[in-house]
Design an enzyme around this catalytic site. Structure first.
Site, PDB file in Angstrom:
ATOM      1  N   SER A  58       7.307 -10.549   2.961  1.00 53.85           N
ATOM      2  CA  SER A  58       7.027  -9.316   3.708  1.00 53.85           C
ATOM      3  C   SER A  58       6.249  -9.531   4.996  1.00 53.85           C
ATOM      4  O   SER A  58       6.057  -8.582   5.760  1.00 53.85           O
ATOM      5  CB  SER A  58       6.272  -8.323   2.823  1.00 53.85           C
ATOM      6  N   LYS A  61       7.636  -8.250   8.191  1.00 55.25           N
ATOM      7  CA  LYS A  61       7.398  -6.911   8.738  1.00 55.25           C
ATOM      8  C   LYS A  61       6.513  -6.898   9.983  1.00 55.25           C
ATOM      9  O   LYS A  61       6.425  -5.862  10.651  1.00 55.25           O
ATOM     10  CB  LYS A  61       6.800  -5.991   7.665  1.00 55.25           C
ATOM     11  N   SER A 118       3.234  -1.949   2.675  1.00 58.89           N
ATOM     12  CA  SER A 118       4.409  -2.808   2.817  1.00 58.89           C
ATOM     13  C   SER A 118       5.653  -2.176   2.208  1.00 58.89           C
ATOM     14  O   SER A 118       6.477  -2.853   1.570  1.00 58.89           O
ATOM     15  CB  SER A 118       4.146  -4.173   2.166  1.00 58.89           C
ATOM     16  N   LYS A 223      -0.945  -8.644   7.307  1.00 62.13           N
ATOM     17  CA  LYS A 223       0.217  -8.460   6.436  1.00 62.13           C
ATOM     18  C   LYS A 223       0.313  -9.554   5.380  1.00 62.13           C
ATOM     19  O   LYS A 223       0.245 -10.736   5.690  1.00 62.13           O
ATOM     20  CB  LYS A 223       1.492  -8.464   7.286  1.00 62.13           C
TER      21      LYS A 223
END
Length: 376
Positions: A58, A61, A118, A223
């Protein structure tokens, strides 16, 4: 004799037990790739296998959020726009906010869901809203990779889910550069530092998976990512005393490893480096003669930033001005006319370009004729 035996046992325990504890505290942190970068100038401070192609999970992202913020910044979409959930967005697995087909949610709430929790469904929906389709948004992501001059990233989706893809990869260096671009937006920092929030009037809770939030001095984001293929990943950003750093860790064995490695990298950066302001002497920047130009001379301007990254052991700066005496027309805006060498402890720590702030055309026959007629 008994007292002597007890004394020996006690002494051995005092020696061995702390040693065992110390050994546990020094447990090896295992990661596949890592990097520490100064976000202010994208200078790499520490790296280990930073260019290997790996699944970023993720952390993908960060690129999705960059494109979302650019769309908001350009006015293409607005934070209060209402977006209806599509079947494609709803079908995404992993982390999500459980959108239902046709459900309306604002860009602002969808963005919060992406940055804080997320959410794969929210990220996909925003990508579709911006580009028209999920596929078109992924194409935009890869175009942005090229625009940033990155060479070790290719995205097949906007979420980082990697169960059914074969050519989705990035590297620690590329993700650090993308993270640096993302953190230029204050709204991202506002949401990436939120520990708990909610949507749908409090019905849906948003939990930040970045354990450094509220625990690391100066943390600003950013993140996490986890899949069975990627392992545990993290892009961690922090700021202290005007210096912004990003630590990217990919392929950690455990969740704790990614946080501990990021903390270790950030600690090193803040302990050993600082941002200093550059103070150029305008009186030392001499005019440059322009040969065969429509203007006879030009004054260079600084083409660099007003600050540089240096070691905390650096002394006061000295400056060497190396400026061309003459250049030939034509001159383009941005052409280099000289340099300022910044020294500390008799060693070069930076070089600032001195450039032209305008275009200067070359004298031609028609130019001379025109000015002659104008004079007469």
């Amino acid at each position: 004799m008994k007292k002597y035996f007890v004394f020996i046992i006690s002494l051995l325990m005092c020696i061995l037990i702390p040693t065992q504890i110390f050994a546990e505290e020094k447990k090896e942190i295992k990661v596949k790739s890592s990097i520490l970068m100064c976000m202010d100038n994208k200078e790499v401070l520490v790296e280990d296998n930073a260019y290997e192609h790996l699944s970023p999970a993720s952390v993908t992202k960060v690129m999705s959020v960059l494109l979302i913020m650019e769309a908001i910044d350009s006015g293409k979409i607005k934070l209060d726009d209402m977006v209806a959930a599509t079947e494609n967005a709803v079908s995404k697995g992993g982390s999500q906010i459980w959108l239902e087909v046709g459900e309306q949610m604002s860009v602002n709430d969808l963005l919060k869901a992406v940055i804080i929790a997320s959410a794969n469904d929210a990220c996909t929906l925003l990508g579709e809203y911006i580009a028209g389709s999920d596929t078109a948004f992924v194409a935009m992501m890869n175009d942005k990779v090229k625009e940033l001059g990155l060479e070790n990233s290719n995205f097949e989706n906007c979420t980082g889910l990697d169960d059914n893809i074969t050519n989705h990869y990035s590297c620690a260096y590329d993700l650090a550069v993308i993270s640096s671009e993302v953190m230029k937006y204050d709204l991202v920092k506002e949401y990436s530092t939120v520990w708990l929030d909610s949507l749908r009037g409090g019905e849906t809770e948003l939990n930040n998976t970045n354990k450094l939030i509220n625990k690391y001095n100066g943390i600003t984001g950013l993140k996490t990512g986890t899949t069975s293929n990627a392992g545990f990943c993290l892009s961690a950003t922090a700021e202290r005393e005007g210096m912004q750093l990003v630590a990217v860790v990919l392929g950690a064995d455990t969740s704790d490893d990614r946080f501990n490695k990021s903390r270790e990298l950030l600690d090193y950066g803040f302990a050993n480096y600082k941002i200093c302001e550059i103070e150029l002497d305008e009186n030392s920047i001499q005019n440059v003669k322009v040969k065969n130009g429509t203007v006879k001379s030009i004054t260079p301007i600084s083409g660099g930033t007003g600050s540089i990254l240096v070691s905390k052991n650096s002394s006061d700066f000295e400056y060497e001005y190396k400026i061309k005496e003459e250049v030939s027309a034509p001159i383009k805006k941005g052409d280099e006319l000289g340099q300022v060498i910044v020294l500390s402890n008799n060693e070069q720590v930076a070089s600032i370009s001195l450039i032209s702030d305008s275009e200067i055309e070359k004298i031609t026959f028609s130019y001379v004729l025109f000015n002659l007629v104008k004079f007469l």
